[in-house]
Write a protein that holds these residues in place. Structure first.
Motif, PDB file in Angstrom:
ATOM      1  N   PRO A 183      -8.158 -26.959  65.651  1.00 46.71           N
ATOM      2  CA  PRO A 183      -9.376 -26.144  65.638  1.00 46.71           C
ATOM      3  C   PRO A 183     -10.609 -26.986  65.367  1.00 46.71           C
ATOM      4  O   PRO A 183     -10.540 -28.014  64.705  1.00 46.71           O
ATOM      5  N   ILE A 184     -11.723 -26.532  65.885  1.00 50.99           N
ATOM      6  CA  ILE A 184     -13.022 -27.086  65.516  1.00 50.99           C
ATOM      7  C   ILE A 184     -13.649 -26.094  64.554  1.00 50.99           C
ATOM      8  O   ILE A 184     -13.972 -24.969  64.934  1.00 50.99           O
ATOM      9  N   ASN A 185     -13.785 -26.489  63.312  1.00 53.22           N
ATOM     10  CA  ASN A 185     -14.242 -25.587  62.259  1.00 53.22           C
ATOM     11  C   ASN A 185     -15.681 -25.870  61.856  1.00 53.22           C
ATOM     12  O   ASN A 185     -16.214 -26.949  62.114  1.00 53.22           O
ATOM     13  N   ALA A 186     -16.285 -24.904  61.192  1.00 48.22           N
ATOM     14  CA  ALA A 186     -17.585 -25.132  60.569  1.00 48.22           C
ATOM     15  C   ALA A 186     -17.435 -26.196  59.494  1.00 48.22           C
ATOM     16  O   ALA A 186     -16.329 -26.488  59.016  1.00 48.22           O
ATOM     17  N   GLU A 187     -18.550 -26.807  59.109  1.00 51.19           N
ATOM     18  CA  GLU A 187     -18.525 -27.856  58.099  1.00 51.19           C
ATOM     19  C   GLU A 187     -17.931 -27.335  56.800  1.00 51.19           C
ATOM     20  O   GLU A 187     -18.178 -26.197  56.393  1.00 51.19           O
ATOM     21  N   LEU A 188     -17.129 -28.159  56.145  1.00 50.82           N
ATOM     22  CA  LEU A 188     -16.498 -27.783  54.887  1.00 50.82           C
ATOM     23  C   LEU A 188     -17.564 -27.361  53.874  1.00 50.82           C
ATOM     24  O   LEU A 188     -18.556 -28.051  53.670  1.00 50.82           O
ATOM     25  N   GLY A 189     -17.380 -26.215  53.270  1.00 52.07           N
ATOM     26  CA  GLY A 189     -18.337 -25.719  52.292  1.00 52.07           C
ATOM     27  C   GLY A 189     -19.413 -24.843  52.887  1.00 52.07           C
ATOM     28  O   GLY A 189     -20.208 -24.250  52.144  1.00 52.07           O
ATOM     29  N   ASP A 190     -19.472 -24.753  54.214  1.00 51.76           N
ATOM     30  CA  ASP A 190     -20.454 -23.897  54.864  1.00 51.76           C
ATOM     31  C   ASP A 190     -19.899 -22.482  54.911  1.00 51.76           C
ATOM     32  O   ASP A 190     -19.261 -22.069  55.882  1.00 51.76           O
ATOM     33  N   THR A 191     -20.112 -21.729  53.860  1.00 52.49           N
ATOM     34  CA  THR A 191     -19.494 -20.409  53.725  1.00 52.49           C
ATOM     35  C   THR A 191     -20.050 -19.402  54.725  1.00 52.49           C
ATOM     36  O   THR A 191     -19.372 -18.425  55.053  1.00 52.49           O
ATOM     37  N   GLU A 192     -21.262 -19.628  55.217  1.00 45.17           N
ATOM     38  CA  GLU A 192     -21.862 -18.680  56.156  1.00 45.17           C
ATOM     39  C   GLU A 192     -21.525 -18.992  57.603  1.00 45.17           C
ATOM     40  O   GLU A 192     -21.834 -18.201  58.495  1.00 45.17           O
ATOM     41  N   GLY A 193     -20.897 -20.130  57.870  1.00 45.31           N
ATOM     42  CA  GLY A 193     -20.580 -20.498  59.236  1.00 45.31           C
ATOM     43  C   GLY A 193     -21.722 -21.241  59.910  1.00 45.31           C
ATOM     44  O   GLY A 193     -22.798 -21.431  59.343  1.00 45.31           O
ATOM     45  N   THR A 194     -21.485 -21.681  61.156  1.00 43.48           N
ATOM     46  CA  THR A 194     -22.451 -22.477  61.905  1.00 43.48           C
ATOM     47  C   THR A 194     -23.068 -21.641  63.012  1.00 43.48           C
ATOM     48  O   THR A 194     -22.361 -21.140  63.885  1.00 43.48           O
ATOM     49  N   PRO A 195     -24.383 -21.459  63.009  1.00 45.31           N
ATOM     50  CA  PRO A 195     -25.029 -20.711  64.093  1.00 45.31           C
ATOM     51  C   PRO A 195     -25.199 -21.589  65.325  1.00 45.31           C
ATOM     52  O   PRO A 195     -25.025 -22.808  65.279  1.00 45.31           O
ATOM     53  N   ALA A 196     -25.564 -20.969  66.436  1.00 42.23           N
ATOM     54  CA  ALA A 196     -25.915 -21.740  67.630  1.00 42.23           C
ATOM     55  C   ALA A 196     -27.123 -22.623  67.317  1.00 42.23           C
ATOM     56  O   ALA A 196     -28.048 -22.213  66.627  1.00 42.23           O
ATOM     57  N   GLY A 197     -27.093 -23.852  67.799  1.00 39.94           N
ATOM     58  CA  GLY A 197     -28.169 -24.792  67.519  1.00 39.94           C
ATOM     59  C   GLY A 197     -27.727 -26.192  67.880  1.00 39.94           C
ATOM     60  O   GLY A 197     -26.771 -26.384  68.645  1.00 39.94           O
ATOM     61  N   PHE A 198     -28.384 -27.210  67.328  1.00 36.09           N
ATOM     62  CA  PHE A 198     -28.014 -28.590  67.627  1.00 36.09           C
ATOM     63  C   PHE A 198     -26.562 -28.871  67.254  1.00 36.09           C
ATOM     64  O   PHE A 198     -25.871 -29.631  67.928  1.00 36.09           O
ATOM     65  N   GLY A 199     -26.087 -28.276  66.151  1.00 38.65           N
ATOM     66  CA  GLY A 199     -24.713 -28.487  65.730  1.00 38.65           C
ATOM     67  C   GLY A 199     -23.704 -27.742  66.565  1.00 38.65           C
ATOM     68  O   GLY A 199     -22.517 -28.052  66.549  1.00 38.65           O
ATOM     69  N   ARG A 200     -24.152 -26.737  67.314  1.00 40.98           N
ATOM     70  CA  ARG A 200     -23.278 -25.931  68.181  1.00 40.98           C
ATOM     71  C   ARG A 200     -24.117 -25.430  69.349  1.00 40.98           C
ATOM     72  O   ARG A 200     -24.556 -24.283  69.373  1.00 40.98           O
ATOM     73  N   PRO A 201     -24.382 -26.309  70.330  1.00 40.46           N
ATOM     74  CA  PRO A 201     -25.313 -25.971  71.409  1.00 40.46           C
ATOM     75  C   PRO A 201     -24.680 -25.066  72.460  1.00 40.46           C
ATOM     76  O   PRO A 201     -24.064 -25.521  73.418  1.00 40.46           O
ATOM     77  N   THR A 202     -24.825 -23.761  72.293  1.00 44.40           N
ATOM     78  CA  THR A 202     -24.322 -22.821  73.287  1.00 44.40           C
ATOM     79  C   THR A 202     -25.218 -22.818  74.520  1.00 44.40           C
ATOM     80  O   THR A 202     -26.385 -23.240  74.478  1.00 44.40           O
ATOM     81  N   TYR A 203     -24.694 -22.297  75.599  1.00 43.31           N
ATOM     82  CA  TYR A 203     -25.464 -22.227  76.846  1.00 43.31           C
ATOM     83  C   TYR A 203     -26.708 -21.372  76.653  1.00 43.31           C
ATOM     84  O   TYR A 203     -27.802 -21.726  77.107  1.00 43.31           O
ATOM     85  N   ARG A 204     -26.557 -20.248  75.939  1.00 42.34           N
ATOM     86  CA  ARG A 204     -27.706 -19.370  75.706  1.00 42.34           C
ATOM     87  C   ARG A 204     -28.752 -20.062  74.820  1.00 42.34           C
ATOM     88  O   ARG A 204     -29.953 -19.962  75.080  1.00 42.34           O
ATOM     89  N   TRP A 205     -28.304 -20.761  73.766  1.00 38.11           N
ATOM     90  CA  TRP A 205     -29.256 -21.451  72.893  1.00 38.11           C
ATOM     91  C   TRP A 205     -29.989 -22.541  73.653  1.00 38.11           C
ATOM     92  O   TRP A 205     -31.212 -22.688  73.516  1.00 38.11           O
ATOM     93  N   LEU A 206     -29.273 -23.295  74.458  1.00 36.08           N
ATOM     94  CA  LEU A 206     -29.920 -24.340  75.251  1.00 36.08           C
ATOM     95  C   LEU A 206     -30.983 -23.737  76.170  1.00 36.08           C
ATOM     96  O   LEU A 206     -32.044 -24.319  76.376  1.00 36.08           O
ATOM     97  N   GLY A 207     -30.693 -22.545  76.702  1.00 33.36           N
ATOM     98  CA  GLY A 207     -31.653 -21.877  77.565  1.00 33.36           C
ATOM     99  C   GLY A 207     -32.884 -21.391  76.834  1.00 33.36           C
ATOM    100  O   GLY A 207     -33.901 -21.059  77.469  1.00 33.36           O
ATOM    101  N   SER A 208     -32.823 -21.329  75.495  1.00 37.79           N
ATOM    102  CA  SER A 208     -33.975 -20.886  74.713  1.00 37.79           C
ATOM    103  C   SER A 208     -34.937 -22.028  74.372  1.00 37.79           C
ATOM    104  O   SER A 208     -36.027 -21.772  73.858  1.00 37.79           O
ATOM    105  N   LEU A 209     -34.562 -23.263  74.644  1.00 41.66           N
ATOM    106  CA  LEU A 209     -35.417 -24.397  74.329  1.00 41.66           C
ATOM    107  C   LEU A 209     -36.623 -24.429  75.264  1.00 41.66           C
ATOM    108  O   LEU A 209     -36.562 -23.935  76.400  1.00 41.66           O
ATOM    109  N   PRO A 210     -37.728 -25.017  74.820  1.00 35.74           N
ATOM    110  CA  PRO A 210     -38.896 -25.128  75.704  1.00 35.74           C
ATOM    111  C   PRO A 210     -38.536 -25.896  76.971  1.00 35.74           C
ATOM    112  O   PRO A 210     -37.788 -26.877  76.919  1.00 35.74           O
ATOM    113  N   THR A 211     -39.049 -25.448  78.096  1.00 35.74           N
ATOM    114  CA  THR A 211     -38.789 -26.144  79.353  1.00 35.74           C
ATOM    115  C   THR A 211     -39.977 -26.979  79.811  1.00 35.74           C
ATOM    116  O   THR A 211     -39.876 -27.677  80.829  1.00 35.74           O
TER     117      THR A 211
END
Length: 352
Positions: A183-211
Motif C-alpha cells: 500500500p501507499i499510505n499517508a505519512e506516519l502520524g498524519d491522522t487526518e490523511g493526505t489531501p490532493a496536492g503536491f504530495g498527491r497530485p490527482t488529475y482534478r487537482w492538477l487541472g486546478s493549477l493556473p494555466t
C-alpha cells in the motif's frame, strides 16, 4: 570526524530523521514526501562533512555534498527508502551504474520547452472520476547509499495506482515493484490523511493549477516547500519534475513546461538517455551546491516525456562524476476503475 564531534552532532540528526521517516514495512512515500526525505539525507551529509572538514581544517567550513556515513538505524532506513521510493532511482548505462556527464548546450532551453509545451497542449483532456485510479508503469533503478558509496541496483518494474479522490486519504493507492504489492499510505502520524496536492497530485487537482505560465511559476515558488540550504530555483525545478511522471490535463502540462523555461539555470543537453537507454532531448538544471544534475528526457519525434535521471557532476567521497543517483523510464499511463488492475484487465480504461 572525532568521536566527541560525532557524539554531539549525530543524535539530533538521528532523532530528526527518525521523526520524519515513514514506517519501513509499507511503501508509503508519496512524491512530495520522497523529496523531503531526500533533502533530509542531503542535510545529514552536509552536517557530517562540515564537521569533518572543521576538524581537519578549522578555517575552512564550506561543505561539499554527500560524504555519506550512515551510522544509525534511522539513517539506514532513510537510505533504503530512497532506494525503494517512487522518484529516487538509478539509470541505465555501464554495468557498474555509471554514466558520462552529457555536455550542456549553450542555447537556452526556452525554445525547446515551448515546442514540448505545444505538443502537450494537443493531447486530449480526459474525464477522470474521483472513484478511479491513475495507473503508471515505469522502469526504475535505485542507488543504495548505506555502504557510504552509491551502489546502483538492478532495473525494476514499477507499477502504481494512485487514488483520485480529493481526500484527505489515509490509503493513497498501491505500488507493485517486481511483483511485490504494497500500500501507499499517508505519512506516519498524519491522522487526518493526505489531501490532493503536491504530495498527491490527482488529475482534478492538477487541472486546478493556473494555466498562465507566469502565474503558475509564481504559484510554484510560493507553494514549493522550503528546505534549509536548498537552492530555491532547484527546488522548484524538481517540484515540476516530480509531477511529470504521471497523467495530467494538457493545459496544465503545457503551462508547466513554459513555467520551467522561466527558472534561472535551466538548459538543454546535447544528449540524454532514460533508464532503458532511449535517447532523447534533454532539459537539465544543475544543483551547484551539491554537485548534482537533474535531467528530463523527451522523445525527439513527438516531445513526449520519456523519463528522468539524476547524477553527480563532480567527484565526491561516495561516487565519481557521472555516478547515477536516479532514473526512470515511463512506459504506460492509464485510468482504471480499481487499484491493482492493469489496463488490459479493466473495463472502461482510458489510456494516455
Amino acid at each position: 570526524m572525532t568521536d566527541s564531534t560525532a557524539a554531539r552532532n549525530r543524535p539530533d540528526d538521528r532523532d530528526e530523521i527518525a521523526r520524519l521517516l515513514p514506517a519501513p514495512a509499507d511503501r508509503d512515500l508519496t512524491r512530495e514526501q520522497h523529496l523531503r526525505h531526500k533533502e533530509l539525507l542531503m542535510q545529514h551529509i552536509d552536517h557530517d562533512h562540515a564537521a569533518s572538514t572543521a576538524a581537519a581544517e578549522p578555517a575552512r567550513r564550506t561543505p561539499r555534498r554527500r560524504t555519506v556515513r550512515v551510522a544509525s538505524a534511522a539513517a539506514l532506513a532513510l537510505a533504503g527508502a530512497l532506494t525503494a521510493g517512487i522518484a529516487l532511482t538509478g539509470n541505465a548505462g555501464p554495468a557498474h551504474g555509471g554514466t558520462t556527464t552529457a555536455a550542456t548546450d549553450t542555447r537556452p532551453a526556452a525554445a525547446l520547452l515551448h515546442r514540448i509545451s505545444a505538443a502537450a497542449a494537443r493531447h486530449d483532456t480526459l474525464t477522470v472520476r474521483d472513484d478511479q485510479f491513475v495507473y503508471t508503469r515505469e522502469k526504475i533503478r535505485g542507488a543504495d547509499l548505506t555502504s557510504g558509496k552509491a551502489v546502483v541496483g538492478p532495473l525494476e518494474d514499477d507499477e502504481t495506482w494512485l487514488a483520485q479522490e480529493p481526500g484527505p486519504l489515509h490509503r493513497l493507492g498501491l505500488s507493485r515493484v517486481d511483483g511485490e504489492t504494497l500500500p501507499i499510505n499517508a505519512e506516519l502520524g498524519d491522522t487526518e490523511g493526505t489531501p490532493a496536492g503536491f504530495g498527491r497530485p490527482t488529475y482534478r487537482w492538477l487541472g486546478s493549477l493556473p494555466t498562465d505560465p507566469a502565474r503558475l511559476l509564481d504559484y510554484l515558488y510560493a507553494k514549493t516547500p522550503e528546505a534549509e540550504r536548498r537552492q530555491r530555483d532547484q527546488a522548484v525545478f524538481e517540484q515540476i519534475g516530480s509531477l511529470l511522471g504521471g497523467m495530467m490535463p494538457p493545459r496544465t502540462a503545457a503551462a508547466l513546461y513554459q513555467a520551467a523555461a522561466g527558472i534561472p539555470g535551466v538548459r538543454r543537453t546535447v544528449e540524454a538517455r532514460d533508464v532503458i537507454g532511449r535517447q532523447g532531448l534533454g532539459i537539465v538544471r544543475d544543483d551547484t551546491r551539491y554537485g548534482v544534475r537533474t535531467e528530463w528526457v523527451f522523445d525527439p519525434k513527438d516531445y513526449s516525456f520519456l523519463g528522468a535521471r539524476t547524477f553527480l557532476i563532480r567527484d565526491t567521497s561516495y561516487g565519481k562524476a557521472g555516478t547515477l543517483l536516479s532514473g526512470t523510464a515511463e512506459l504506460a499511463h492509464a485510468v482504471v476503475d480499481k487499484a491493482g488492475l492493469r489496463p488490459a484487465d479493466a473495463d472502461g480504461t482510458r489510456t494516455a
